[in-house]
Write a protein that holds these residues in place. Sequence first.
Motif, PDB file in Angstrom:
ATOM      1  N   LYS A  87       0.826  -1.213   0.000  1.00 27.18           N
ATOM      2  CA  LYS A  87       0.000   0.000   0.000  1.00 27.18           C
ATOM      3  C   LYS A  87       0.859   1.261   0.000  1.00 27.18           C
ATOM      4  O   LYS A  87       0.541   2.237  -0.682  1.00 27.18           O
ATOM      5  CB  LYS A  87      -0.931   0.016   1.212  1.00 27.18           C
ATOM      6  CG  LYS A  87      -1.923  -1.127   1.262  1.00 27.18           C
ATOM      7  CD  LYS A  87      -2.949  -1.001   0.173  1.00 27.18           C
ATOM      8  CE  LYS A  87      -3.974  -2.117   0.295  1.00 27.18           C
ATOM      9  NZ  LYS A  87      -5.006  -2.036  -0.710  1.00 27.18           N
ATOM     10  N   MET A  88       1.950   1.254   0.744  1.00 21.91           N
ATOM     11  CA  MET A  88       2.826   2.425   0.789  1.00 21.91           C
ATOM     12  C   MET A  88       3.524   2.629  -0.561  1.00 21.91           C
ATOM     13  O   MET A  88       3.719   3.767  -0.991  1.00 21.91           O
ATOM     14  CB  MET A  88       3.868   2.276   1.897  1.00 21.91           C
ATOM     15  CG  MET A  88       3.302   2.300   3.298  1.00 21.91           C
ATOM     16  SD  MET A  88       2.347   3.770   3.675  1.00 21.91           S
ATOM     17  CE  MET A  88       3.563   5.026   3.423  1.00 21.91           C
ATOM     18  N   SER A  89       3.896   1.547  -1.229  1.00 24.77           N
ATOM     19  CA  SER A  89       4.552   1.696  -2.531  1.00 24.77           C
ATOM     20  C   SER A  89       3.597   2.296  -3.551  1.00 24.77           C
ATOM     21  O   SER A  89       4.009   3.109  -4.384  1.00 24.77           O
ATOM     22  CB  SER A  89       5.107   0.362  -3.023  1.00 24.77           C
ATOM     23  OG  SER A  89       4.058  -0.567  -3.231  1.00 24.77           O
ATOM     24  N   VAL A  90       2.327   1.952  -3.482  1.00 22.63           N
ATOM     25  CA  VAL A  90       1.339   2.548  -4.387  1.00 22.63           C
ATOM     26  C   VAL A  90       1.209   4.043  -4.107  1.00 22.63           C
ATOM     27  O   VAL A  90       1.163   4.856  -5.042  1.00 22.63           O
ATOM     28  CB  VAL A  90      -0.022   1.828  -4.269  1.00 22.63           C
ATOM     29  CG1 VAL A  90      -1.104   2.575  -5.020  1.00 22.63           C
ATOM     30  CG2 VAL A  90       0.083   0.403  -4.776  1.00 22.63           C
ATOM     31  N   ILE A  91       1.163   4.423  -2.824  1.00 21.92           N
ATOM     32  CA  ILE A  91       1.074   5.847  -2.465  1.00 21.92           C
ATOM     33  C   ILE A  91       2.286   6.602  -3.015  1.00 21.92           C
ATOM     34  O   ILE A  91       2.147   7.685  -3.594  1.00 21.92           O
ATOM     35  CB  ILE A  91       1.003   6.018  -0.925  1.00 21.92           C
ATOM     36  CG1 ILE A  91      -0.297   5.485  -0.386  1.00 21.92           C
ATOM     37  CG2 ILE A  91       1.209   7.468  -0.512  1.00 21.92           C
ATOM     38  CD1 ILE A  91      -1.495   6.309  -0.734  1.00 21.92           C
ATOM     39  N   ILE A  92       3.468   6.052  -2.851  1.00 21.41           N
ATOM     40  CA  ILE A  92       4.687   6.720  -3.323  1.00 21.41           C
ATOM     41  C   ILE A  92       4.684   6.850  -4.844  1.00 21.41           C
ATOM     42  O   ILE A  92       5.057   7.897  -5.384  1.00 21.41           O
ATOM     43  CB  ILE A  92       5.936   5.979  -2.810  1.00 21.41           C
ATOM     44  CG1 ILE A  92       6.024   6.141  -1.285  1.00 21.41           C
ATOM     45  CG2 ILE A  92       7.210   6.477  -3.482  1.00 21.41           C
ATOM     46  CD1 ILE A  92       7.023   5.241  -0.614  1.00 21.41           C
ATOM     47  N   LEU A  93       4.238   5.824  -5.547  1.00 20.98           N
ATOM     48  CA  LEU A  93       4.157   5.903  -7.010  1.00 20.98           C
ATOM     49  C   LEU A  93       3.135   6.945  -7.458  1.00 20.98           C
ATOM     50  O   LEU A  93       3.376   7.700  -8.411  1.00 20.98           O
ATOM     51  CB  LEU A  93       3.815   4.537  -7.599  1.00 20.98           C
ATOM     52  CG  LEU A  93       4.938   3.506  -7.569  1.00 20.98           C
ATOM     53  CD1 LEU A  93       4.417   2.144  -8.016  1.00 20.98           C
ATOM     54  CD2 LEU A  93       6.090   3.947  -8.436  1.00 20.98           C
ATOM     55  N   ILE A  94       2.003   7.022  -6.783  1.00 21.51           N
ATOM     56  CA  ILE A  94       0.988   8.029  -7.117  1.00 21.51           C
ATOM     57  C   ILE A  94       1.542   9.432  -6.897  1.00 21.51           C
ATOM     58  O   ILE A  94       1.338  10.332  -7.719  1.00 21.51           O
ATOM     59  CB  ILE A  94      -0.297   7.800  -6.298  1.00 21.51           C
ATOM     60  CG1 ILE A  94      -1.019   6.564  -6.808  1.00 21.51           C
ATOM     61  CG2 ILE A  94      -1.206   9.014  -6.355  1.00 21.51           C
ATOM     62  CD1 ILE A  94      -2.191   6.148  -5.959  1.00 21.51           C
ATOM     63  N   ILE A  95       2.238   9.625  -5.803  1.00 27.27           N
ATOM     64  CA  ILE A  95       2.832  10.935  -5.525  1.00 27.27           C
ATOM     65  C   ILE A  95       3.826  11.308  -6.623  1.00 27.27           C
ATOM     66  O   ILE A  95       3.841  12.451  -7.100  1.00 27.27           O
ATOM     67  CB  ILE A  95       3.507  10.944  -4.137  1.00 27.27           C
ATOM     68  CG1 ILE A  95       2.441  10.902  -3.047  1.00 27.27           C
ATOM     69  CG2 ILE A  95       4.401  12.162  -3.968  1.00 27.27           C
ATOM     70  CD1 ILE A  95       3.004  10.684  -1.652  1.00 27.27           C
ATOM     71  N   ALA A  96       4.646  10.375  -7.054  1.00 31.96           N
ATOM     72  CA  ALA A  96       5.634  10.657  -8.102  1.00 31.96           C
ATOM     73  C   ALA A  96       4.949  11.013  -9.418  1.00 31.96           C
ATOM     74  O   ALA A  96       5.326  11.984 -10.081  1.00 31.96           O
ATOM     75  CB  ALA A  96       6.560   9.457  -8.291  1.00 31.96           C
ATOM     76  N   VAL A  97       3.936  10.256  -9.803  1.00 33.54           N
ATOM     77  CA  VAL A  97       3.214  10.538 -11.045  1.00 33.54           C
ATOM     78  C   VAL A  97       2.524  11.896 -10.962  1.00 33.54           C
ATOM     79  O   VAL A  97       2.569  12.685 -11.922  1.00 33.54           O
ATOM     80  CB  VAL A  97       2.197   9.413 -11.349  1.00 33.54           C
ATOM     81  CG1 VAL A  97       1.242   9.806 -12.462  1.00 33.54           C
ATOM     82  CG2 VAL A  97       2.932   8.131 -11.709  1.00 33.54           C
ATOM     83  N   MET A  98       1.898  12.202  -9.827  1.00 28.04           N
ATOM     84  CA  MET A  98       1.248  13.506  -9.664  1.00 28.04           C
ATOM     85  C   MET A  98       2.257  14.639  -9.772  1.00 28.04           C
ATOM     86  O   MET A  98       1.985  15.665 -10.402  1.00 28.04           O
ATOM     87  CB  MET A  98       0.546  13.590  -8.305  1.00 28.04           C
ATOM     88  CG  MET A  98      -0.763  12.863  -8.242  1.00 28.04           C
ATOM     89  SD  MET A  98      -1.503  12.972  -6.612  1.00 28.04           S
ATOM     90  CE  MET A  98      -1.550  14.725  -6.346  1.00 28.04           C
TER      91      MET A  98
END
Length: 114
Positions: A87-98
């Motif tokens: 779940k944390m890796s998904v959050i970090i990837l979303i933040i990077a894409v945003m």
Amino acid sequence: MNLNIIGYLIYFILSSIIIYHVGNVCYTNGNVFIRNLLKKEVAFSIQINRMLLIGYYLLNIGYCAITIIHWDTIDSIPMLIAIITRKMSVIILIIAVMHYSNIYLIKKFIHKLL
């Protein structure tokens, strides 16, 4: 033993720390970036940066809250670690894409205005 409540707490604490820290860094450095794009409009650039920060916080915190619905029952510590890591890796990837999409869109939009 159901470890979901412990997992939720750990997840919210870690994700809140990451979201806050990254938001703060992007807001601070974003001021320089947006002011460079809008050289004559200092007050406008500050407001754009604040709106981006608010949208960033709302989107990420909302996503964190929604993802809890889809958690499986956590029965062991290794499963707890695996789920929180995923779940944390998904959050970090979303933040990077945003982050990169915001930079691209703002730069493209501002260059059309100038």
